[in-house]
Structure formats: structure tokens, C-alpha cells
Design an enzyme around this catalytic site. Structure first.
Site, short mmCIF file in Angstrom:
data_model
loop_
_atom_site.label_atom_id
_atom_site.label_comp_id
_atom_site.label_asym_id
_atom_site.label_seq_id
_atom_site.Cartn_x
_atom_site.Cartn_y
_atom_site.Cartn_z
N ASP A 51 -7.99 3.94 1.11
CA ASP A 51 -7.05 4.39 2.14
C ASP A 51 -7.85 4.90 3.35
O ASP A 51 -8.64 5.83 3.22
CB ASP A 51 -6.22 5.53 1.52
CG ASP A 51 -5.14 6.04 2.45
OD1 ASP A 51 -5.17 5.71 3.65
OD2 ASP A 51 -4.28 6.79 1.96
N CYS B 231 0.87 -1.18 0.00
CA CYS B 231 0.00 0.00 0.00
C CYS B 231 0.91 1.23 0.00
O CYS B 231 2.11 1.11 -0.27
CB CYS B 231 -0.98 -0.02 1.18
SG CYS B 231 -0.19 0.04 2.80
N ARG C 273 -3.28 -0.54 5.39
CA ARG C 273 -3.89 -1.61 4.59
C ARG C 273 -3.00 -2.83 4.40
O ARG C 273 -3.45 -3.97 4.63
CB ARG C 273 -4.31 -1.05 3.22
CG ARG C 273 -5.45 -0.05 3.32
CD ARG C 273 -5.61 0.73 2.03
NE ARG C 273 -4.47 1.60 1.77
CZ ARG C 273 -4.27 2.30 0.67
NH1 ARG C 273 -5.15 2.20 -0.31
NH2 ARG C 273 -3.23 3.08 0.54
P1 4NP Z 1 -1.74 2.88 4.06
O1 4NP Z 1 -2.33 4.27 4.61
O2 4NP Z 1 -1.22 3.18 2.65
O3 4NP Z 1 -2.91 1.98 4.03
O4 4NP Z 1 -0.66 2.48 5.01
C1 4NP Z 1 -1.57 5.44 4.60
C2 4NP Z 1 -0.77 5.73 5.67
C3 4NP Z 1 -0.01 6.89 5.65
C4 4NP Z 1 -0.07 7.75 4.60
C5 4NP Z 1 -0.86 7.44 3.52
C6 4NP Z 1 -1.62 6.28 3.52
N1 4NP Z 1 0.68 8.94 4.60
O5 4NP Z 1 0.63 9.68 3.62
O6 4NP Z 1 1.41 9.20 5.58
#
Ligand code: 4NP
Length: 160
Positions: free
Chosen positions: A129, A12, A18
Site C-alpha cells: 500500500d 485493493c 493500486r
Molecule cells: P489503495 O490505497 O488500497 O491502493 O487504494 C489506499 C488508499 C486509501 C486508504 C487505504 C489504502 N485509506 O485508508 O483511505
């Protein structure tokens, strides 16, 4: 020839919501099926911003209520991952597009999938997300991943 291990890498953006959850859901499924020895399961992010961090505390709390322990530590994807894994599974179209851009050759590109390809019941074609969402966003991630990981298990049984 039956390959010794099926090596799966979930991807992800940040590797704190995720993909660590996908890793935990898949690990539990495989364990319950008594197939731990057949699988190597890991996750990584497309950005290194959260490198070294545990999964997001909200994500861990929602997952724990369903019996999943999120133990992974965030790391960015590395070029070697395209050799080290058989299936490289992104959570949304942006993840998949970025993975395709990074793939060093056609063989690597063929390993890339979108998580919701494997789902059976869902109306969603991607795992949204949850980072800026409320509680329902984290619950949705787990609902979608439980469906898709069950499908992924069936896919692995049929293809490896
Ligand atoms: P993930 O969620 O891709 O599901 O881990 C996110 C966590 C952090 C960020 C973006 C998505 N971020 O930009 O910090």
C-alpha cells in the site's frame, strides 16, 4: 470452448492507488497487443470510503510519467462482482483474505488470486500500500504491476 471475454477485476483497499493502476497497466498491455475486444477490465475497493473519487493525485502523477492514464472512479466491491468477473485479483494477503470471506460460494472463491502470483522477476509477494509512502512507494507499485500484468497476460493466453 473459447470464452468470448476474459473479465478481470482488480481489488485493493481504497480503489484509489493500486487497483486503478493495475487496471490502467493491464488496459495498456491489452491495447498494445490488439486484444481490447477480448478483455473486460475493472477495479474496486474493499472499503467504500473513497467512493466517487478519482485515483489519488500522487498515483496519477507517477502513472502519467509512464504513459498510463488513470481514469477510473473509486467504487466498493459488490456481491454481483463474484458472478460478473472471471478473475478477482487482490493486491495483498489482507485483500485476498477479505475476498475469500466475502465469496458467496466455492466457484466464486476459485476466481480469487493474489496479484504477485503472476509476477516473474519480483522479490515481492504483494503490492505494498503506497498511501502513506513517499514517491518511491508509488514507483514500486508501478514496477510490480508492470511485471505482474505481463504475467497475467501470459496466464490469460494459456487459460482462456
Ligand atoms: P489503495 O490505497 O488500497 O491502493 O487504494 C489506499 C488508499 C486509501 C486508504 C487505504 C489504502 N485509506 O485508508 O483511505
Amino acid at each position: 470452448m473459447r470464452q468470448e471475454k476474459i473479465r478481470i477485476l482488480f481489488i485493493c483497499l481504497g480503489n484509489i492507488c493500486r487497483s486503478p493502476s493495475a487496471e490502467a497497466v493491464m488496459r495498456k498491455l491489452v491495447k498494445e497487443a490488439g486484444a481490447e475486444e477480448r478483455f473486460e477490465i475493472d477495479s474496486a475497493g474493499l472499503i467504500g470510503y473513497h467512493e466517487g473519487e478519482r485515483a489519488d493525485a500522487r498515483m496519477r502523477a507517477h502513472a502519467a510519467r509512464r504513459g498510463y492514464e488513470l481514469e477510473s472512479i473509486s467504487r466498493p466491491i459488490r456481491p454481483w462482482d463474484f458472478q460478473a468477473f472471471d478473475l478477482i485479483i487482490g493486491m495483498d494477503d489482507r485483500n485476498v483474505a477479505e475476498l475469500r470471506r466475502m465469496a458467496p460460494d466455492l466457484e466464486s472463491e476459485a476466481k480469487i488470486h493474489r496479484m504477485m502470483e503472476f509476477a516473474r522477476d519480483s522479490l515481492y509477494d504483494h503490492v505494498p500500500d503506497p498511501y502513506y509512502s513517499g514517491a518511491e512507494g508509488f514507483e514500486l507499485v508501478l514496477d510490480l504491476l508492470e511485471d505482474a500484468c505481463a504475467g497475467l497476460s501470459r496466464y490469460c493466453a494459456a487459460h482462456f
